[in-house]
Design an enzyme around this catalytic site. Structure first.
Site, short mmCIF file in Angstrom:
data_model
loop_
_atom_site.label_atom_id
_atom_site.label_comp_id
_atom_site.label_asym_id
_atom_site.label_seq_id
_atom_site.Cartn_x
_atom_site.Cartn_y
_atom_site.Cartn_z
CG HIS A 157 35.52 41.81 -27.15
ND1 HIS A 157 36.12 41.17 -26.11
CD2 HIS A 157 34.92 42.90 -26.63
CE1 HIS A 157 35.90 41.84 -24.99
NE2 HIS A 157 35.16 42.89 -25.27
CE LYS A 199 26.42 32.57 -33.97
NZ LYS A 199 27.13 33.75 -33.49
CE1 TYR A 207 31.67 33.35 -29.19
CE2 TYR A 207 32.17 35.56 -29.97
CZ TYR A 207 31.87 34.69 -28.94
OH TYR A 207 31.77 35.16 -27.66
N PRO A 263 23.56 29.04 -24.35
CG PRO A 263 24.01 29.71 -22.16
CD PRO A 263 23.28 28.68 -22.95
CE1 TYR A 295 33.69 32.72 -25.66
CE2 TYR A 295 32.03 31.10 -25.03
CZ TYR A 295 32.36 32.34 -25.55
OH TYR A 295 31.36 33.18 -25.97
#
Ligand code: PHB
Length: 392
Positions: free
Chosen positions: A75, A297, A385, A293, A204
């Site tokens: 991704h 990580k 990220y 979550p 998100y």
């Protein structure tokens, strides 16, 4: 009473413990890995699915997960959605890095198969009760096997990779629970459903009704979450109600619905143990720290601990050089606290706290806008990220 001797005793056959055993074996260092759970339980527990680029590179190049590249999905971005609009964070463009979606239990299937094929002493159904280090040069794991028979493992080093309810922690920090700790006034309601993906990339989403995350597992199975109260009963909602809750939190996208075959409520905590090592006992993974979550990580941080500890154990056990083990906690903590900050930041920026005032809500939307309208803001998110590179 059975006594086993080994160089490194590892409590916990999760990703951290198994990867450590794998890397140690490649360096010629023998280990024993024990876990309270059965192999089936370990291989079927649903956990998160995002692997940082450095995690993937290590799992692949070390031979720990032969399927991570062929079966994982790369991704190159995520979408942040708020105030009814989507904003793509383009990892490839911003930092030339990516993440892979490959569920943790798939990584575990690979790790277990690889370790057993290599002849690893890997024992399931063994419950460790404590770590003793009266003789600091030769710590011991005190355990019982599946039949209730006592088992002692004597080692040159003991590693607690035994998760958030670690029994090794007491031997390291003097207390089973001692640590820096934060709880959040919300949790995630997670579902697995049979349906095609609703979006190419993860979404998100921050909405007035709270947070939702649209994630994936495969072409036919999807993972989604929505913010709920921590005490929510997973059986409290009908399937239709679950879809209503999810749909309401991602305005602008029509989710493709399908049968929901798994549901769970995930509590949110941030935790870092007061100490990560004492003498010849060290903690890695969730035994050392827990993150909420939202930043994906957890497993990645566990693997970064392994990278540091494996090098330190090689120096200690092969060359009698204790400099790296003496530096382990301080070095690991630098990344741990960066990841704690990132996980806390993503969590607080995206969720709506139950006691949020109108000011708080508007400030939060201002924060989200500051990130997506700034290349620097987007770049920080993309760097964290996709994961900071492992130290050489
Ligand atoms: C997941 O797919 O389970 C998942 C993905 C991203 C997160 C957390 C969980 O941030």
């Amino acid at each position: 009473m059975t006594t086993v001797r080994t160089r490194v005793a590892i409590i916990g056959a999760g990703p951290a413990g198994l990867l450590l055993a794998h890397l140690l074996d490649r360096a010629g260092i023998e280990s024993v890995v024990i876990d309270q759970r059965s192999r089936e339980e370990i291989e079927s527990t649903i956990r998160a699915g995002i692997l940082e680029q450095s995690t993937v590179e290590l799992l692949d190049s070390s031979g720990a997960s032969p399927r991570v590249l062929s079966e994982g999905n790369r991704h190159e971005g995520i979408e942040l959605r708020f105030a009814g609009e989507g904003h793509r964070i383009d990892f490839a463009d911003l930092v030339d890095r990516a993440v892979w979606l490959f569920p943790q239990h798939e990584v575990l299937k690979d790790l277990i198969a690889v370790r057993l094929t290599a002849g690893q002493d890997l024992r399931f159904g063994i419950t460790a009760s404590r770590v003793e280090d009266e003789n600091p040069a030769h710590p011991k794991v005190i355990a019982t096997d599946a039949e209730g028979q006592p088992l002692t493992i004597e080692a040159d080093f003991v590693v607690g990779a035994d998760g958030s309810r670690s029994v090794a922690r007491a031997a390291v920090s003097g207390s089973a629970t001692g640590g820096y700790f934060r709880e959040y006034p919300f949790a995630w309601f997670g579902i697995l459903c049979e349906a095609p993906p609703s979006s190419e990339e993860l979404i998100y989403s921050n909405s007035d009704k709270g947070f939702a995350l649209i994630s994936q597992r495969s072409a036919t199975v999807q993972r989604m979450y929505f913010q709920c109260a921590p005490e929510t009963d997973p059986t409290a909602f009908s399937e239709a109600e679950l879809w209503e809750h999810l749909q309401a939190r991602v305005p602008g996208t029509t989710l493709t619905e399908g049968p929901i075959f798994q549901r769970d409520v995930l509590r949110f905590r941030s935790f870092v143990a007061h100490e990560l090592r004492k003498n010849r006992v060290a903690l890695i993974g969730d035994a050392a720290h827990t993150v909420p979550p939202t930043g994906a990580k957890g497993m990645n941080l566990a693997i970064a601990d392994v990278v540091l500890l494996e090098k330190a154990l090689r120096a200690l056990l092969l060359e009698n050089d204790d400099r790296l083990i003496d530096a382990y906690a301080e070095k690991a903590l630098q990344r741990i606290w960066k990841a704690q900050h990132f996980s806390w930041w993503m969590t607080s920026m995206l969720h709506v706290a139950p006691d949020a005032s109108d000011f708080d809500r508007r400030r939060q939307l201002g924060e989200l806008r500051s990130v997506v309208e700034s290349k620097a803001g987007q770049t920080y998110l993309a760097e964290a990220y996709t994961g900071w590179p492992h130290q050489p």
